[in-house]
Scaffold this motif. Structure first.
Motif, mmCIF file in Angstrom:
data_model
loop_
_atom_site.group_PDB
_atom_site.id
_atom_site.type_symbol
_atom_site.label_atom_id
_atom_site.label_comp_id
_atom_site.label_asym_id
_atom_site.label_seq_id
_atom_site.Cartn_x
_atom_site.Cartn_y
_atom_site.Cartn_z
ATOM 1 N N TYR A 1 48.628 40.460 37.867
ATOM 2 C CA TYR A 1 49.267 39.438 37.032
ATOM 3 C C TYR A 1 49.856 38.389 37.977
ATOM 4 O O TYR A 1 50.674 38.706 38.838
ATOM 5 N N TRP A 2 49.430 37.165 37.826
ATOM 6 C CA TRP A 2 49.951 36.062 38.648
ATOM 7 C C TRP A 2 49.759 36.326 40.136
ATOM 8 O O TRP A 2 50.609 35.986 40.958
ATOM 9 N N GLY A 3 48.686 37.006 40.468
ATOM 10 C CA GLY A 3 48.432 37.315 41.882
ATOM 11 C C GLY A 3 49.377 38.369 42.441
ATOM 12 O O GLY A 3 49.508 38.510 43.663
ATOM 13 N N GLU A 4 50.021 39.113 41.561
ATOM 14 C CA GLU A 4 50.983 40.127 42.009
ATOM 15 C C GLU A 4 50.781 41.408 41.194
ATOM 16 O O GLU A 4 49.911 41.465 40.325
ATOM 17 N N ASP B 1 43.587 50.505 26.818
ATOM 18 C CA ASP B 1 42.135 50.337 26.955
ATOM 19 C C ASP B 1 41.895 49.223 27.982
ATOM 20 O O ASP B 1 42.835 48.716 28.581
ATOM 21 N N GLY B 2 40.634 48.862 28.197
ATOM 22 C CA GLY B 2 40.332 47.767 29.102
ATOM 23 C C GLY B 2 39.949 48.232 30.504
ATOM 24 O O GLY B 2 39.818 49.425 30.783
ATOM 25 N N LEU B 3 39.780 47.235 31.375
ATOM 26 C CA LEU B 3 39.269 47.475 32.729
ATOM 27 C C LEU B 3 40.198 48.386 33.540
ATOM 28 O O LEU B 3 39.764 49.390 34.115
ATOM 29 N N SER C 1 43.441 45.515 39.899
ATOM 30 C CA SER C 1 42.326 44.950 39.148
ATOM 31 C C SER C 1 42.668 43.560 38.616
ATOM 32 O O SER C 1 43.448 43.419 37.675
ATOM 33 N N PRO C 2 42.110 42.524 39.260
ATOM 34 C CA PRO C 2 42.235 41.176 38.737
ATOM 35 C C PRO C 2 41.130 40.957 37.708
ATOM 36 O O PRO C 2 39.987 40.657 38.053
ATOM 37 N N GLY C 3 41.475 41.131 36.454
ATOM 38 C CA GLY C 3 40.450 41.152 35.415
ATOM 39 C C GLY C 3 40.210 39.817 34.743
ATOM 40 O O GLY C 3 39.417 39.707 33.820
ATOM 41 N N GLY C 4 40.928 38.772 35.198
ATOM 42 C CA GLY C 4 40.721 37.447 34.608
ATOM 43 C C GLY C 4 39.795 36.627 35.485
ATOM 44 O O GLY C 4 38.583 36.801 35.476
ATOM 45 N N SER C 5 40.380 35.711 36.285
ATOM 46 C CA SER C 5 39.577 34.880 37.199
ATOM 47 C C SER C 5 39.048 35.689 38.368
ATOM 48 O O SER C 5 38.085 35.306 39.025
ATOM 49 N N GLY C 6 39.706 36.800 38.655
ATOM 50 C CA GLY C 6 39.410 37.561 39.872
ATOM 51 C C GLY C 6 40.281 37.108 41.031
ATOM 52 O O GLY C 6 40.269 37.722 42.094
ATOM 53 N N ASN C 7 41.063 36.047 40.821
ATOM 54 C CA ASN C 7 41.941 35.547 41.886
ATOM 55 C C ASN C 7 43.202 36.407 41.987
ATOM 56 O O ASN C 7 43.631 37.033 41.022
ATOM 57 N N GLY C 8 43.789 36.389 43.175
ATOM 58 C CA GLY C 8 45.081 37.050 43.345
ATOM 59 C C GLY C 8 44.987 38.489 43.811
ATOM 60 O O GLY C 8 46.008 39.162 43.931
HETATM 61 C C1 FMN Z 1 50.430 37.669 32.543
HETATM 62 C C2 FMN Z 1 49.043 37.875 33.091
HETATM 63 C C3 FMN Z 1 48.702 37.313 34.300
HETATM 64 C C4 FMN Z 1 47.416 37.503 34.833
HETATM 65 N N1 FMN Z 1 47.119 36.982 36.072
HETATM 66 C C5 FMN Z 1 45.888 37.214 36.589
HETATM 67 C C6 FMN Z 1 45.545 36.751 37.898
HETATM 68 O O1 FMN Z 1 46.360 36.200 38.634
HETATM 69 N N2 FMN Z 1 44.274 36.970 38.338
HETATM 70 C C7 FMN Z 1 43.346 37.611 37.569
HETATM 71 O O2 FMN Z 1 42.213 37.755 37.996
HETATM 72 N N3 FMN Z 1 43.650 38.079 36.345
HETATM 73 C C8 FMN Z 1 44.876 37.907 35.843
HETATM 74 N N4 FMN Z 1 45.191 38.419 34.611
HETATM 75 C C9 FMN Z 1 44.206 39.276 33.927
HETATM 76 C C10 FMN Z 1 44.486 40.757 34.301
HETATM 77 O O3 FMN Z 1 44.306 40.948 35.686
HETATM 78 C C11 FMN Z 1 43.572 41.703 33.531
HETATM 79 O O4 FMN Z 1 44.031 41.744 32.214
HETATM 80 C C12 FMN Z 1 43.594 43.100 34.117
HETATM 81 O O5 FMN Z 1 43.523 43.070 35.474
HETATM 82 C C13 FMN Z 1 42.388 43.957 33.911
HETATM 83 O O6 FMN Z 1 41.865 43.802 32.721
HETATM 84 P P1 FMN Z 1 42.304 44.709 31.495
HETATM 85 O O7 FMN Z 1 43.382 43.906 30.820
HETATM 86 O O8 FMN Z 1 41.029 44.821 30.706
HETATM 87 O O9 FMN Z 1 42.785 46.012 32.009
HETATM 88 C C14 FMN Z 1 46.463 38.242 34.097
HETATM 89 C C15 FMN Z 1 46.824 38.801 32.862
HETATM 90 C C16 FMN Z 1 48.101 38.640 32.366
HETATM 91 C C17 FMN Z 1 48.477 39.309 31.051
#
Ligand code: FMN
Length: 187
Positions: free
Chosen positions: A89-92, A13-15, A124-131
């Protein structure tokens, strides 16, 4: 046409999952047979021998019989168009996807089965949007090394997801309909 979605997403599930669904829907609406490849269960490269193993000469990974990597290679070979999609994840790329593509690149660099094939890259950077850029850059490099033709790059985050979801659908549909990277489209 056969359209294969190669995913690094470990979640159901999720983005990122919602984007994968849009990609599949777009490709189907464009007339493609759609299949998905989850890369999270494959082994990682053992860096055999002096840096090269059977990957270089035989285009085979020595681990393939253990985890079905050879079947994944065959599915990629059969596909007419591909989409590689990952959470950032981690910009990768997600680790499972990165290690799968690391093995694949060794077996199929430049003149391999991806040469000339169109690939849509989605992160999809779903956290900060960075990376986002560093992730797409990593995916771009994989395409350059394997000779894949990059059709487009799409980045989806939490605050652009409405219009980027629409873009993911439209890009997959256009690709499935046979639109070519590098040709002017004025429809
Ligand atoms: C180990 C890990 C590292 C992550 N690093 C980043 C990051 O560098 N930048 C960011 O925007 N989100 C980061 N996230 C969040 C994911 O990008 C996010 O969970 C995913 O892109 C999309 O959301 P979803 O989990 O709802 O599918 C990270 C998540 C995990 C588990």
């Amino acid at each position: 046409m056969k359209f294969l979605i190669i995913s690094g997403n470990p979640k159901s599930d999720g983005l990122c999952r919602s984007i994968e669904e849009e990609l599949a829907r777009g490709a189907r609406d464009g007339g493609a047979d759609v299949d998905a490849l989850d890369t999270n269960s494959y082994l990682r490269c053992q860096v055999c021998g002096d840096g090269w193993g059977t990957c270089r000469e035989r285009h085979e990974c020595v681990l393939a019989p253990k985890d079905g990597f050879d079947k994944a290679q065959a599915a990629i070979k059969e596909a007419d168009a591909l989409c590689v999609v990952t959470p950032v994840y981690w910009g990768e790329m997600a680790e499972g996807l990165k290690s799968f593509l690391d093995r694949f690149r060794r077996c199929e660099f430049i003149h391999g089965v991806l040469a000339g094939k169109p690939v849509l890259l989605v992160a999809s950077p779903g956290g900060s949007g960075n990376g986002l850029l560093t992730c797409l850059e990593q995916m771009d490099r994989f395409c350059r090394h394997t000779g894949a033709v990059i059709f487009d790059y799409i980045g989806v985050n939490r605050w652009n997801q409405d219009y980027k979801r629409a873009a993911a659908y439209a890009a997959a549909k256009a690709l499935a309909e046979g639109r070519k990277a590098g040709e002017t489209y004025d429809g």
